[in-house]
Design a protein around this motif. Sequence first.
Motif, mmCIF file in Angstrom:
data_model
loop_
_atom_site.group_PDB
_atom_site.id
_atom_site.type_symbol
_atom_site.label_atom_id
_atom_site.label_comp_id
_atom_site.label_asym_id
_atom_site.label_seq_id
_atom_site.Cartn_x
_atom_site.Cartn_y
_atom_site.Cartn_z
ATOM 1 N N GLY A 237 -43.239 -26.312 25.409
ATOM 2 C CA GLY A 237 -43.036 -27.725 25.669
ATOM 3 C C GLY A 237 -43.007 -28.537 24.385
ATOM 4 N N TYR A 238 -41.954 -29.269 24.159
ATOM 5 C CA TYR A 238 -41.836 -30.034 22.927
ATOM 6 C C TYR A 238 -41.034 -31.285 23.217
ATOM 7 C CZ TYR A 238 -41.113 -31.175 18.032
ATOM 8 O OH TYR A 238 -41.099 -31.810 16.826
ATOM 9 N N ASP A 239 -41.600 -32.431 22.885
ATOM 10 C CA ASP A 239 -40.913 -33.697 23.090
ATOM 11 C C ASP A 239 -40.062 -34.020 21.864
ATOM 12 O OD1 ASP A 239 -42.129 -34.052 25.545
ATOM 13 O OD2 ASP A 239 -43.868 -35.069 24.667
ATOM 14 N N GLY A 240 -38.899 -34.602 22.101
ATOM 15 C CA GLY A 240 -38.033 -34.981 20.997
ATOM 16 C C GLY A 240 -36.786 -34.124 20.959
ATOM 17 N N GLN A 241 -35.985 -34.329 19.895
ATOM 18 C CA GLN A 241 -34.732 -33.602 19.748
ATOM 19 C C GLN A 241 -34.993 -32.132 19.429
ATOM 20 O OE1 GLN A 241 -31.425 -35.847 17.877
ATOM 21 N NE2 GLN A 241 -33.042 -37.132 17.014
ATOM 22 N N ALA A 242 -34.045 -31.285 19.818
ATOM 23 C CA ALA A 242 -34.210 -29.845 19.605
ATOM 24 C C ALA A 242 -33.126 -29.347 18.649
ATOM 25 C CB ALA A 242 -34.166 -29.106 20.938
ATOM 26 N N GLU A 243 -31.963 -28.988 19.178
ATOM 27 C CA GLU A 243 -30.897 -28.498 18.313
ATOM 28 C C GLU A 243 -30.475 -29.578 17.313
ATOM 29 O OE1 GLU A 243 -27.682 -26.436 20.114
ATOM 30 O OE2 GLU A 243 -28.892 -25.742 21.803
ATOM 31 N N ILE A 244 -30.030 -29.141 16.147
ATOM 32 C CA ILE A 244 -29.671 -30.057 15.061
ATOM 33 C C ILE A 244 -28.192 -30.408 15.165
ATOM 34 C CG2 ILE A 244 -29.586 -30.341 12.554
ATOM 35 C CD1 ILE A 244 -31.837 -28.191 12.429
ATOM 36 N N VAL A 245 -27.906 -31.677 15.293
ATOM 37 C CA VAL A 245 -26.515 -32.116 15.471
ATOM 38 C C VAL A 245 -25.780 -32.064 14.140
ATOM 39 C CG1 VAL A 245 -27.072 -33.573 17.443
ATOM 40 C CG2 VAL A 245 -27.184 -34.521 15.122
ATOM 41 N N ALA A 246 -24.460 -31.943 14.222
ATOM 42 C CA ALA A 246 -23.631 -31.843 13.024
ATOM 43 C C ALA A 246 -23.719 -33.105 12.167
ATOM 44 C CB ALA A 246 -22.182 -31.577 13.417
ATOM 45 N N GLU A 247 -24.011 -34.247 12.816
ATOM 46 C CA GLU A 247 -24.094 -35.515 12.071
ATOM 47 C C GLU A 247 -25.258 -35.541 11.090
ATOM 48 O OE1 GLU A 247 -21.644 -35.982 15.575
ATOM 49 O OE2 GLU A 247 -23.688 -35.197 15.294
ATOM 50 N N ALA A 248 -26.182 -34.591 11.214
ATOM 51 C CA ALA A 248 -27.334 -34.539 10.312
ATOM 52 C C ALA A 248 -27.006 -33.863 8.984
ATOM 53 C CB ALA A 248 -28.495 -33.805 10.981
ATOM 54 N N MET A 249 -25.788 -33.335 8.864
ATOM 55 C CA MET A 249 -25.411 -32.601 7.656
ATOM 56 C C MET A 249 -24.646 -33.496 6.681
ATOM 57 S SD MET A 249 -26.679 -29.734 8.638
ATOM 58 C CE MET A 249 -26.111 -28.527 7.431
ATOM 59 N N LEU A 250 -24.675 -33.123 5.421
ATOM 60 C CA LEU A 250 -23.856 -33.804 4.425
ATOM 61 C C LEU A 250 -22.375 -33.642 4.758
ATOM 62 C CD1 LEU A 250 -25.698 -32.736 1.157
ATOM 63 C CD2 LEU A 250 -25.446 -35.090 1.971
ATOM 64 N N GLU A 251 -21.594 -34.660 4.409
ATOM 65 C CA GLU A 251 -20.156 -34.633 4.580
ATOM 66 C C GLU A 251 -19.483 -34.410 3.224
ATOM 67 O OE1 GLU A 251 -18.287 -34.748 7.252
ATOM 68 O OE2 GLU A 251 -19.952 -34.962 8.668
ATOM 69 N N PRO A 252 -18.272 -33.853 3.216
ATOM 70 C CA PRO A 252 -17.570 -33.667 1.933
ATOM 71 C C PRO A 252 -17.472 -34.957 1.116
ATOM 72 C CG PRO A 252 -16.456 -32.439 3.661
ATOM 73 C CD PRO A 252 -17.536 -33.231 4.334
ATOM 74 N N ALA A 253 -17.350 -36.088 1.799
ATOM 75 C CA ALA A 253 -17.251 -37.357 1.082
ATOM 76 C C ALA A 253 -18.538 -37.717 0.349
ATOM 77 C CB ALA A 253 -16.885 -38.475 2.067
ATOM 78 N N ASP A 254 -19.662 -37.095 0.736
ATOM 79 C CA ASP A 254 -20.939 -37.365 0.070
ATOM 80 C C ASP A 254 -21.060 -36.642 -1.265
ATOM 81 O OD1 ASP A 254 -21.712 -38.803 2.348
ATOM 82 O OD2 ASP A 254 -22.588 -37.010 3.288
ATOM 83 N N ILE A 255 -20.247 -35.618 -1.485
ATOM 84 C CA ILE A 255 -20.370 -34.769 -2.665
ATOM 85 C C ILE A 255 -19.651 -35.432 -3.839
ATOM 86 C CG2 ILE A 255 -20.170 -32.417 -3.519
ATOM 87 C CD1 ILE A 255 -21.738 -32.731 -0.866
ATOM 88 N N PRO A 256 -20.280 -35.514 -5.016
ATOM 89 C CA PRO A 256 -19.645 -36.214 -6.149
ATOM 90 C C PRO A 256 -18.515 -35.436 -6.818
ATOM 91 C CG PRO A 256 -21.793 -35.351 -6.795
ATOM 92 C CD PRO A 256 -21.671 -35.124 -5.324
ATOM 93 N N VAL A 257 -18.166 -34.257 -6.331
ATOM 94 C CA VAL A 257 -17.008 -33.517 -6.838
ATOM 95 C C VAL A 257 -16.146 -33.117 -5.646
ATOM 96 C CG1 VAL A 257 -18.242 -32.636 -8.864
ATOM 97 C CG2 VAL A 257 -18.195 -31.281 -6.752
ATOM 98 N N ARG A 258 -14.906 -32.757 -5.903
ATOM 99 C CA ARG A 258 -13.996 -32.362 -4.831
ATOM 100 C C ARG A 258 -14.451 -31.042 -4.219
ATOM 101 N NH1 ARG A 258 -9.134 -30.901 -6.562
ATOM 102 N NH2 ARG A 258 -8.283 -31.007 -4.436
ATOM 103 N N THR A 259 -14.247 -30.934 -2.906
ATOM 104 C CA THR A 259 -14.586 -29.699 -2.204
ATOM 105 C C THR A 259 -13.393 -29.250 -1.370
ATOM 106 O OG1 THR A 259 -15.500 -30.858 -0.274
ATOM 107 C CG2 THR A 259 -17.020 -30.362 -2.074
#
Length: 292
Positions: free
Chosen positions: A70-92
């Motif tokens: 039993g655990y209250d709160g969010q479980a699986e980690i949504v994709a929105e929690a990850m860094l986006e390519p636009a956040d990286i200071p170099v091209r990816t």
Amino acid sequence: MPDDVALVELLHRDLLHVTWPDPETIRATARRRSRRSAALAAASVVVVAALAATLVNRVGAPPPSPAAGGYDGQAEIVAEAMLEPADIPVRTGERLSETGVDEPVRVDDLLQFCAGKQGLAAQEPRSRYSRSQTLMEPPTEPATTVGTVLTQDVYRMRSGAAGRFVDDLEGTVAACGAWRTTGQVYTERGMAAADVVHRWYVAASGFAGDQALLLRHEVAVPPDETTGRPPGYHPISLDDRLVVRVGDLVTVLIPSGRLRTDVPGAEVTEGQVRQLARVAAERMCVAANPGC
């Protein structure tokens, strides 16, 4: 035992500059391998084999399902929690990702190996859920091998465990402040055995989220007592990892390639890398318990 350590050290050093196949091959591999295996390729299998011969046997009954208890709160980690390519200071370029359940919270395999040699816990704690991604370098013309820019793992840990994990990590780093092993160095006559000193330390802390550490790993060969010079050719190498906690989430960021700050003509500064960690913390807020 020295042979195992030497093998791990050689592979660890070589993996800092590993290159990868073209994107089409990577996509095919990603469909049948984990994201981390794709990022480290076949060499990581050898590392696991070397460590398996010396680390504590981890075979046993699996821990309870993350959903149990039993655990209250969010479980699986949504994709929105990850860094986006636009956040990286170099091209990816290509982005590879995967999710997991009950995965070990991994920061640095070699540091964990050192911890076991110092009598500390040799087994990483388990996460409830995880999400990982690898951002590759952009393709070039003509097509050549492609390297990584950044790997990111985000782990959801049980209540209270995330903060303890970061605290314990500082203790592990302190215990491995000057770990001397027997390794292999390049000489004019080929490979030769020599003392190798690994040094881990906290280069910065408290710069993002609820807790944050910039862990730095230096590898150096001490001078020979007779000549006063290090044997062979082995310049000091650096390897950074950033660990950031937000609530019950912990992310591990491993900059590589064009995100490295210790190479000649570096494209980014340490300040930019820390800023990337702050952005990662902000993005984790949408999935953290409690939220922010």
